[in-house]
Motif scaffolding. Structure first.
Motif, PDB file in Angstrom:
ATOM      1  N   ASP A  69      51.789  45.738   8.207  1.00 55.02           N
ATOM      2  CA  ASP A  69      52.298  44.559   7.514  1.00 55.02           C
ATOM      3  C   ASP A  69      52.706  44.897   6.080  1.00 55.02           C
ATOM      4  O   ASP A  69      53.671  44.336   5.549  1.00 55.02           O
ATOM      5  N   ARG A  87      53.344  48.134  15.071  1.00 55.50           N
ATOM      6  CA  ARG A  87      53.389  46.907  15.871  1.00 55.50           C
ATOM      7  C   ARG A  87      54.831  46.452  15.987  1.00 55.50           C
ATOM      8  O   ARG A  87      55.698  46.801  15.196  1.00 55.50           O
ATOM      9  N   LYS A  90      57.720  40.624  14.542  1.00 55.16           N
ATOM     10  CA  LYS A  90      57.161  39.278  14.662  1.00 55.16           C
ATOM     11  C   LYS A  90      58.196  38.257  14.190  1.00 55.16           C
ATOM     12  O   LYS A  90      59.035  38.552  13.329  1.00 55.16           O
ATOM     13  N   ASP A 161      47.166  44.344  15.716  1.00 53.92           N
ATOM     14  CA  ASP A 161      48.118  43.461  16.389  1.00 53.92           C
ATOM     15  C   ASP A 161      48.351  43.914  17.826  1.00 53.92           C
ATOM     16  O   ASP A 161      48.342  43.104  18.762  1.00 53.92           O
ATOM     17  N   GLN A 164      45.251  43.357  20.071  1.00 52.05           N
ATOM     18  CA  GLN A 164      45.143  41.952  20.468  1.00 52.05           C
ATOM     19  C   GLN A 164      46.094  41.645  21.626  1.00 52.05           C
ATOM     20  O   GLN A 164      45.689  41.035  22.624  1.00 52.05           O
ATOM     21  N   LYS A 165      47.333  42.092  21.520  1.00 59.03           N
ATOM     22  CA  LYS A 165      48.322  41.768  22.546  1.00 59.03           C
ATOM     23  C   LYS A 165      48.062  42.489  23.863  1.00 59.03           C
ATOM     24  O   LYS A 165      48.165  41.902  24.936  1.00 59.03           O
TER      25      LYS A 165
END
Length: 271
Positions: A69, A87, A90, A161, A164-165
């Motif tokens: 991020d 990741r 988004k 991220d 989690q996915k």
């Protein structure tokens, strides 16, 4: 956010003051600055070194980390020329940025070598990391006893991220997890604690036990073949489509056989 820079042919400095610290005589050589993912950082370092060697005098590099991020935010704001991300894009990302895929990477579930779990199902992973299971006695195949010590990543992490996915689905990682700022810190925590379990990029499993996922071992061969299900993308993010020396570097990373051979040593190449 102040980040530690790795020097590749230039002096180390804060990304925000690059122009002030590069001597006037050296400014004729373009400098590509990067920040972001701690998962992508080892690969980006190897690629940058190889590019400097094969293109002498053409470009210099400065690398910082901080999490995916951070890299995305830095490149969107013009603080760096490339933001490294582990990741996927988004919907909340800043506008005007472009994700350039450079490789793929496996995420491994890591336990202490004294607790050499052979395999974890997705249901068990979700139960452990959501906090539904809190004791190793409830985990099939575990040799550790007592409370499970969860280690994971901070919210800025691309590994978090992707974990989690891929692994958690609709389940949420419990807030009681010990959140670390880098893969290396998760690796160290798992190495030093017999009751720990965490998740790391494949390049950071040394000194830990990499448990299989849904019956498939977490290793490079299985990641390359597609058998291992815990694989995510690596990206170099630019502000708009890359141009000039940045475009040349990213194109070399994506298409040059030597560059993709470097990728293939520890990660999954594009070709």
């Amino acid at each position: 956010m102040t980040t530690r820079l790795r020097r590749l042919g230039v002096c180390a400095a804060s990304v925000g003051v690059l122009a002030a610290v590069v001597p006037a005589a050296a400014q004729a050589t373009p400098v590509i600055t990067m920040s972001g993912s701690t998962s992508v950082a080892p690969l980006a370092t190897l690629l940058a070194k190889a590019y400097v060697k094969s293109h002498p005098g053409k470009v210099k590099f400065k690398l910082a980390q901080g999490g995916s991020d951070v890299g995305v935010a830095d490149v969107a704001a013009g603080r760096v020329t490339i933001g490294n991300s582990s990741r996927d894009p988004k919907s909340s990302d800043p506008g005007g940025i472009f994700f350039n895929k450079i490789a793929r990477d496996a995420i491994c579930l890591a336990t202490n070598p004294k607790n050499p779990l052979a395999n974890l199902s997705q249901d068990t992973i979700q139960a452990i990391f959501s906090g539904d299971i809190r004791d190793w006695s409830q985990v099939p195949g575990a040799t550790a006893t007592g409370t499970i010590d969860l280690v994971g990543r901070t919210a800025a992490s691309g590994t978090q991220d992707a974990f989690q996915k891929i692994f958690m689905g609709t389940k949420t990682v419990t807030s009681s997890i010990a959140a670390k700022a880098s893969n290396g810190l998760v690796q160290q925590a798992v190495q030093s604690d017999p009751n720990a379990i965490g998740y790391v990029s494949l390049d950071f499993v040394a000194g830990t036990n990499a448990a299989g996922y849904n019956g498939v071992a977490c290793n490079l061969r299985n990641a390359k073949s597609g058998e291992y299900g815990g694989v995510r993308n690596f990206w170099m993010v630019t502000r708009g489509r890359a141009t000039g020396v940045v475009s040349a570097f990213i194109s070399w990373v994506q298409n040059n056989a030597k560059a993709q051979a470097i990728v293939g040593k520890h990660w999954v190449p594009l070709k």
